[in-house]
Design an enzyme around this catalytic site. Structure first.
Site, mmCIF file in Angstrom:
data_model
loop_
_atom_site.group_PDB
_atom_site.id
_atom_site.type_symbol
_atom_site.label_atom_id
_atom_site.label_comp_id
_atom_site.label_asym_id
_atom_site.label_seq_id
_atom_site.Cartn_x
_atom_site.Cartn_y
_atom_site.Cartn_z
ATOM 1 N N TRP A 163 0.855 -1.191 0.000
ATOM 2 C CA TRP A 163 0.000 0.000 0.000
ATOM 3 C C TRP A 163 0.884 1.232 0.000
ATOM 4 C CZ3 TRP A 163 -1.401 -4.339 2.908
ATOM 5 C CH2 TRP A 163 -2.568 -4.978 2.445
ATOM 6 N N HIS A 180 -6.702 1.706 3.696
ATOM 7 C CA HIS A 180 -7.889 0.876 3.485
ATOM 8 C C HIS A 180 -8.788 1.025 4.709
ATOM 9 C CE1 HIS A 180 -5.235 -2.699 5.171
ATOM 10 N NE2 HIS A 180 -5.175 -1.611 5.909
ATOM 11 N N ARG A 206 -4.266 6.500 -1.086
ATOM 12 C CA ARG A 206 -3.015 5.838 -1.479
ATOM 13 C C ARG A 206 -2.198 6.755 -2.371
ATOM 14 N NH1 ARG A 206 -4.983 -0.441 -2.456
ATOM 15 N NH2 ARG A 206 -6.219 -0.469 -0.539
ATOM 16 N N GLN A 220 -14.021 2.681 0.308
ATOM 17 C CA GLN A 220 -14.143 1.235 0.443
ATOM 18 C C GLN A 220 -15.308 0.903 1.368
ATOM 19 O OE1 GLN A 220 -10.363 -0.326 1.864
ATOM 20 N NE2 GLN A 220 -9.702 -0.767 -0.238
ATOM 21 N N VAL A 263 -5.838 -12.147 6.412
ATOM 22 C CA VAL A 263 -6.831 -13.215 6.234
ATOM 23 C C VAL A 263 -6.135 -14.526 5.842
ATOM 24 C CG1 VAL A 263 -8.871 -11.835 5.668
ATOM 25 C CG2 VAL A 263 -7.235 -12.413 3.871
ATOM 26 N N ALA A 317 -13.877 -11.361 6.641
ATOM 27 C CA ALA A 317 -13.786 -9.917 6.410
ATOM 28 C C ALA A 317 -13.704 -9.691 4.911
ATOM 29 C CB ALA A 317 -12.542 -9.347 7.087
HETATM 30 C C1 FA5 Z 1 -7.599 -4.016 0.410
HETATM 31 O O1 FA5 Z 1 -7.589 -2.776 0.545
HETATM 32 C C2 FA5 Z 1 -7.942 -4.907 1.571
HETATM 33 N N1 FA5 Z 1 -7.999 -4.127 2.777
HETATM 34 C C3 FA5 Z 1 -9.248 -5.621 1.285
HETATM 35 C C4 FA5 Z 1 -9.537 -6.734 2.253
HETATM 36 C C5 FA5 Z 1 -10.316 -6.488 3.367
HETATM 37 C C6 FA5 Z 1 -9.037 -8.027 2.038
HETATM 38 C C7 FA5 Z 1 -10.614 -7.514 4.248
HETATM 39 C C8 FA5 Z 1 -9.309 -9.030 2.907
HETATM 40 C C9 FA5 Z 1 -10.095 -8.803 4.020
HETATM 41 P P1 FA5 Z 1 -7.169 -3.914 -2.164
HETATM 42 O O2 FA5 Z 1 -5.963 -3.078 -2.099
HETATM 43 O O3 FA5 Z 1 -7.227 -4.966 -3.191
HETATM 44 O O4 FA5 Z 1 -7.464 -4.627 -0.778
HETATM 45 O O5 FA5 Z 1 -8.421 -2.944 -2.369
HETATM 46 C C10 FA5 Z 1 -9.733 -3.410 -2.362
HETATM 47 C C11 FA5 Z 1 -10.570 -2.716 -3.411
HETATM 48 O O6 FA5 Z 1 -10.537 -1.300 -3.240
HETATM 49 C C12 FA5 Z 1 -10.070 -2.917 -4.849
HETATM 50 O O7 FA5 Z 1 -10.524 -4.116 -5.403
HETATM 51 C C13 FA5 Z 1 -10.693 -1.738 -5.557
HETATM 52 O O8 FA5 Z 1 -12.055 -1.984 -5.834
HETATM 53 C C14 FA5 Z 1 -10.608 -0.661 -4.501
HETATM 54 N N2 FA5 Z 1 -9.401 0.138 -4.709
HETATM 55 C C15 FA5 Z 1 -8.138 -0.127 -4.295
HETATM 56 N N3 FA5 Z 1 -7.299 0.831 -4.685
HETATM 57 C C16 FA5 Z 1 -8.013 1.752 -5.352
HETATM 58 C C17 FA5 Z 1 -7.727 3.007 -5.991
HETATM 59 N N4 FA5 Z 1 -6.495 3.512 -5.997
HETATM 60 N N5 FA5 Z 1 -8.735 3.678 -6.563
HETATM 61 C C18 FA5 Z 1 -9.995 3.199 -6.560
HETATM 62 N N6 FA5 Z 1 -10.339 2.029 -5.958
HETATM 63 C C19 FA5 Z 1 -9.367 1.316 -5.367
#
Ligand code: FA5
Length: 354
Positions: A163, A180, A206, A220, A263, A317
């Site tokens: 991240w 997140h 981010r 999110q 997880v 989660a």
């Molecule tokens: C996470 O952020 C984990 N915290 C998710 C998680 C929670 C996993 C609980 C397991 C258990 P990730 O980085 O993949 O995962 O982000 C999740 C979702 O947020 C992505 O699939 C996307 O839909 C959205 N997302 C992530 N980064 C961006 C971004 N820069 N802009 C818009 N949407 C985003």
């Protein structure tokens, strides 16, 4: 009759005729006022003539006086009648000029509308409330302890670099803009005994290059359920129900193995593209699937970290992209539109959601 009275009578008759003629053509309030001044006013002609009565002999005066007073009464009455007519005509003219055309179409006031993210958060709240989840909110400025450590991402763990973090302060204590909504997992569990069933909508940040699917600030939806005997099947059931409520009963869902330190096992969750029906299009980048986010069974180390007994409790989660869900539901192909402040986009979204 003497010459003097003859002259007086002639003058009086002449004055009366001129006055009545002038009155007949006075047709607005100003002209009426001017007429009154000219003939009946203190310095008017008739008053002047009455003053001249003194020049007549005592025998002539009463007759001349009566005649002059009769003319004065006649003119006063004529003035009053004319004045009323002129006043009502001018009132009508003013009313006609000020008239409102009630048949003209009204001007619609410009009304604002809820932002599409706000609407989606409300919709998600309703869907999850029916499945027994409560909506809670948490801080956007977080400590490294909650954003990383309690989520099984220690400082020396390479996953900490996954991240791209916006750091607020790093000397005394690591303070970041949450990358997140997952830190709310730990915050919620610290404050509650199982069973836990919450969703957490909110912003995440981010330090990322922006493109059609990445923003530096986005939203999110975190979800967390912890209880005795919760399994991966429960997670799949809840996310499948979400997809069908949001995108329609025909939607297919896909879970594939993925890794997140907090997880075990971890999955990524995708829905078949509602825009092309799975055939492949620009929005799903020809894959037929749109990834909504990550999910999995809460890692035993995370449960232990907040004081839960992992031998007794299990949980799932998930963390889903809210803009991603809206993009899919309404066929939006650029995430940057959400914070772009373009009224045309916001109006289109309000129309689609209405
Ligand atoms: C996470 O952020 C984990 N915290 C998710 C998680 C929670 C996993 C609980 C397991 C258990 P990730 O980085 O993949 O995962 O982000 C999740 C979702 O947020 C992505 O699939 C996307 O839909 C959205 N997302 C992530 N980064 C961006 C971004 N820069 N802009 C818009 N949407 C985003």
């Amino acid at each position: 009759m003497t010459n003097a009275t003859t002259t007086f009578d002639t003058t009086l008759a002449d004055l009366r005729d001129r006055a009545l003629a002038a009155l007949a053509v006075a047709d607005d309030p100003e002209a009426m006022a001017a007429w009154e001044r000219a003939y009946l006013g203190a310095k008017g002609e008739l008053t002047g003539l009455l003053r001249g009565l003194g020049a007549l002999s005592a025998a002539e005066r009463p007759g001349a006086g009566r005649a002059a007073n009769a003319v004065k009464q006649e003119l006063t009455a004529a003035f009053a009648a004319r004045n009323e007519a002129v006043a009502s005509v001018s009132l009508e003219a003013q009313l006609a000029a000020d008239a409102i055309d009630v048949t003209l179409p009204g001007r619609a006031p410009i009304l604002g509308a809820e932002h599409p993210v706000t609407r989606m958060v409300a919709e998600l709240g309703e869907i999850f409330a029916l499945m027994g989840f409560q909506t809670v909110y948490g801080p956007e400025v977080e400590t490294g302890h909650y954003n990383f450590d309690l989520l099984n991402i220690p400082s020396d763990h390479p996953a900490r670099d996954v991240w791209d973090t916006m750091i607020v302060q790093s000397e005394r204590e690591e303070i970041v803009l949450r990358t997140h909504t997952s830190p709310m997992q730990a915050r919620t569990m610290e404050q509650t005994e199982p069973p836990v069933r919450v969703i957490v909508p909110g912003r995440a940040y981010r330090y990322e290059a922006q493109d059609a699917s990445h923003e530096w600030m986005f939203h999110q939806l975190e979800g967390l359920a912890v209880d005795e005997r919760i399994t991966l099947a429960d997670l799949k059931g809840v996310l499948t129900e979400l997809a069908r409520q949001l995108f329609g009963p025909q939607r297919k869902v896909r879970f594939r193995c993925d890794f997140f330190p907090f997880v075990e096992p971890g999955v990524d969750f995708a829905v078949d593209c509602a825009i092309c029906g799975g055939g492949g299009c620009r929005v799903c980048k020809q894959t037929g699937w749109l990834e909504m986010g990550g999910a999995g069974m809460v890692h035993p180390r995370v449960l232990r970290g907040v004081g839960y007994d992992p031998d007794r409790y299990t949980g799932f989660a998930f963390g889903l992209g809210i803009e991603r869900m809206i993009m899919m539901k309404y066929g939006v192909d650029d995430v940057r539109a959400f914070a772009g402040n373009d009224l045309r986009f916001l109006r289109r979204m309000a129309r689609l959601a209405a």
